[in-house]
Design a protein around this motif. Structure first.
Motif, PDB file in Angstrom:
ATOM      1  N   THR A   1      46.091  33.211  30.345  1.00 22.75           N
ATOM      2  CA  THR A   1      45.265  34.337  31.261  1.00 22.75           C
ATOM      3  C   THR A   1      46.285  35.349  32.032  1.00 22.75           C
TER       4      THR A   1
ATOM      5  N   PHE B   1      39.685  36.171  30.657  1.00 22.35           N
ATOM      6  CA  PHE B   1      40.099  37.447  31.092  1.00 22.35           C
ATOM      7  C   PHE B   1      41.498  37.644  31.174  1.00 22.35           C
TER       8      PHE B   1
ATOM      9  N   ARG C   1      35.880  41.250  36.610  1.00 20.52           N
ATOM     10  CA  ARG C   1      35.647  39.886  35.912  1.00 20.52           C
ATOM     11  C   ARG C   1      34.281  39.340  36.212  1.00 20.52           C
TER      12      ARG C   1
ATOM     13  N   VAL D   1      39.887  40.851  26.573  1.00 14.73           N
ATOM     14  CA  VAL D   1      39.125  39.573  26.731  1.00 14.73           C
ATOM     15  C   VAL D   1      39.052  38.799  25.306  1.00 14.73           C
TER      16      VAL D   1
ATOM     17  N   THR E   1      30.716  38.625  33.989  1.00 14.51           N
ATOM     18  CA  THR E   1      30.386  37.438  34.014  1.00 14.51           C
ATOM     19  C   THR E   1      28.937  37.134  34.248  1.00 14.51           C
TER      20      THR E   1
ATOM     21  N   TYR F   1      40.805  44.436  34.166  1.00 17.09           N
ATOM     22  CA  TYR F   1      40.442  42.999  34.220  1.00 17.09           C
ATOM     23  C   TYR F   1      41.362  42.282  35.260  1.00 17.09           C
TER      24      TYR F   1
END
Length: 557
Positions: free
Chosen positions: A465, A306, A319, A437, A323, A313
């Motif tokens: 990230t 992410f 996030r 993503v 998940t 995000y």
């Protein structure tokens, strides 16, 4: 590119129908850009996957690059057929009682391909170049266990003589560490620690890494590199262990299309295929029953990154919600289908001396919806289009992307757009953090949890990230200083808990199995191992393979 919510099922091809098209496709490949390969057949033809991006040890981070780099260059240690570190340029090192100082005595017969002796200065220069800030090596932090390496790489020190690497004489390298590193011998077998030939680098610069210019110290020399065709490697007569390198020549093919790759193998156009992504999903069940199919779990994880710099995000609740709706079991049974294990941790269980990672986040759709609402997006309302980036290299990644899209749309009401890019472009987008993503994977460089967890340090070139946490960095630093193995693993587990449960920077999906296609009655020197290392120098022919029978017995016996 957006997939369909409920695509119309298509009949799966069988291996027999697949083979009927094999001759045409493989023949077209061989007779197209690569026709001269038939006139000058290599002892071993190896399908490597994507085109190699670089053979400069300071610039590579992909496994397809590393396979070539470690054939052209050799470090202090090298990997054997079981994926374990053994003496390379150096003989067995001596280690100080406190575990901080390693003294590497060089072999007298370690030579460069031009006949020059490999010296400790070659390593000293290469490691300094690797750590220079302007080199911008993705793997710079892998050197940080060496005393003052981090300070030099970050510009706090400008005098490399203060870094814990010394060359007291041309045949000795002494390395001093910040803290004891139990896996240090494994570490220096990794491609980042290879030397370069100093006079050639100074004379040629970046041209050093081109055919006809490269001076290496590995088992092979770079004979030819034709983009989108092949890399031809030829055994180096100056390599100290040349007598045990059986394959006199190797063609490394950059084929990233699964159908072409498998067709070429099945029609004796290649001898070895070593990339799991090159297995056509529709044929996975049937191919896995063949005697040429070999697979075994290894230290690698497919996961989702992410971008913590891109709202929404940047919110851990978002996030975490994304998940919590992942159905990993469906992905490994419906898409990958080669016995992969659903992953709830970034580090595979049992890594190192039986490290056990945190439990991770298991599916909880109600909690996911609650978190998304708390973040300001009840039932997905107001949530921007989620752009999921993946490489166009393998159909498997597209299949997984479609499954993820369906999971996020169905369970959270989020609109998802799928974007695929050519492999090098995809890597560049990821490196620049130009995504929302994205699909990611990581193969352990050595058998220790650090190889997975160091990646997400704030200053790691492989983080990608946009996430940085002083608390996480402090835990990794604390673990590095902890001599007690059990306590060290406990600290690393705390760090991984923050990464995958609290902050949810990444979402693990499955742990890989390594896959190799080769005929075991013919090809030897290939063994599945935990780090998926298969040195070309270890391979040999037990008997002449069909591809070479017409041309006579190969020298690789």
């Amino acid at each position: 590119m957006v997939g369909l919510e409920n695509p119309i099922p298509m009949p799966r091809p069988t291996l027999s129908t697949f083979l009927r098209s094999a001759v045409c496709l493989a023949g077209a490949f061989l007779l197209g850009s690569c026709g001269d390969r038939l006139k000058s057949q290599a002892d071993l033809v190896f399908i490597n996957g994507a085109e190699v991006g670089s053979i400069d040890p300071s610039q590579v981070s992909a496994q397809v690059d590393g396979r070539v780099v470690t054939s052209l260059f050799e470090g202090l240690m090298r990997y054997n057929v079981q994926g374990r570190a053994e003496p390379g340029v150096s003989l067995e090192p001596t280690v100080s009682q406190d575990g901080l100082t390693y003294t590497f005595p060089f072999r007298a017969d370690a030579k460069w391909s031009n006949g020059d002796t490999v010296t400790s200065q070659d390593f000293l220069f290469a490691w300094q170049r690797f750590l220079l800030p302007e080199t911008a090596a993705d793997y710079h932090n892998i050197f940080y266990c060496i005393k003052n390496a981090e300070a030099f790489n970050t510009g706090k020190l400008t005098d490399f003589s203060q870094v814990g690497v010394k060359a007291p004489d041309p045949k000795t390298l002494v390395v001093t560490l910040e803290n004891p590193v139990p896996y240090f011998k494994d570490l220096v077998a990794f491609m980042a620690f290879c030397p370069i030939h100093v006079p050639t680098w100074k004379a040629k610069g970046a041209a050093y890494f081109k055919p006809g210019q490269l001076v290496g110290n590995g088992p092979y020399q770079l004979k030819e590199w034709r983009l989108n065709d092949r890399i031809r490697l030829e055994r180096s007569p100056t390599y100290w262990d040349a007598a045990n390198v059986k394959m006199a020549s190797v063609d490394v093919l950059p084929i990233d299309n699964p159908s072409t790759a498998v067709n070429l193998f099945l029609t004796d156009g290649s001898d070895l295929l070593m990339d799991k992504g090159l297995i056509p999903n529709a044929l996975a069940d049937e191919l896995s029953k063949k005697n040429y199919f070999h697979h075994k779990p290894f230290l690698a994880t497919w996961f989702i990154r992410f971008n913590a710099k891109h709202p929404p995000y940047s919110d851990p609740r978002v996030r975490k919600a994304l998940t919590l709706v992942l159905d990993r079991e469906r992905i490994v049974t419906a898409v990958t289908r080669l016995g992969e294990v659903p992953a709830f941790s970034i580090t595979p269980p049992g890594t190192g001396d039986n490290y056990q990672p945190p439990a991770g986040l298991h599916p909880d759709i109600a909690e996911a919806k609650k978190l998304l609402a708390e973040a300001g997006f009840p039932d997905g309302r107001g949530f921007p289009v989620l752009n999921f980036l993946y490489p166009s290299k393998f159909p498997t990644d597209h299949g997984i992307a479609v499954e993820l899209m369906n999971m996020w749309q169905k369970n959270l009401g989020i609109t998802v757009a799928l974007s695929s890019e050519e492999y090098k472009t995809y890597l560049d987008s990821q490196k620049k953090e130009d995504y929302d993503v994205c699909r990611s994977s990581w193969v352990g460089d050595y058998n220790d949890p650090n190889t997975f967890l160091d990646m997400f340090l704030a200053n790691s070139g492989n983080n990608r990230t946009g996430w940085a946490s002083p608390a996480y960095d402090a835990l990794i630093t604390q673990a590095a200083k902890e001599a007690d193995a059990a306590k060290r693993y406990g600290i690393l587990k705390q760090a991984e808990t923050q990464l995958i449960e609290t902050e949810c920077v990444v979402a693990p999906v499955y742990h890989y199995v390594g896959v190799q296609f080769y005929q075991p009655d013919f090809l030897g020197g290939v063994e599945a191992n935990l780090i998926d290392e298969h040195p070309l120098r270890c391979m040999f022919w037990k008997q002449t393979p069909p591809r070479l029978q017409k041309a006579g017995a190969p020298s690789g016996r």
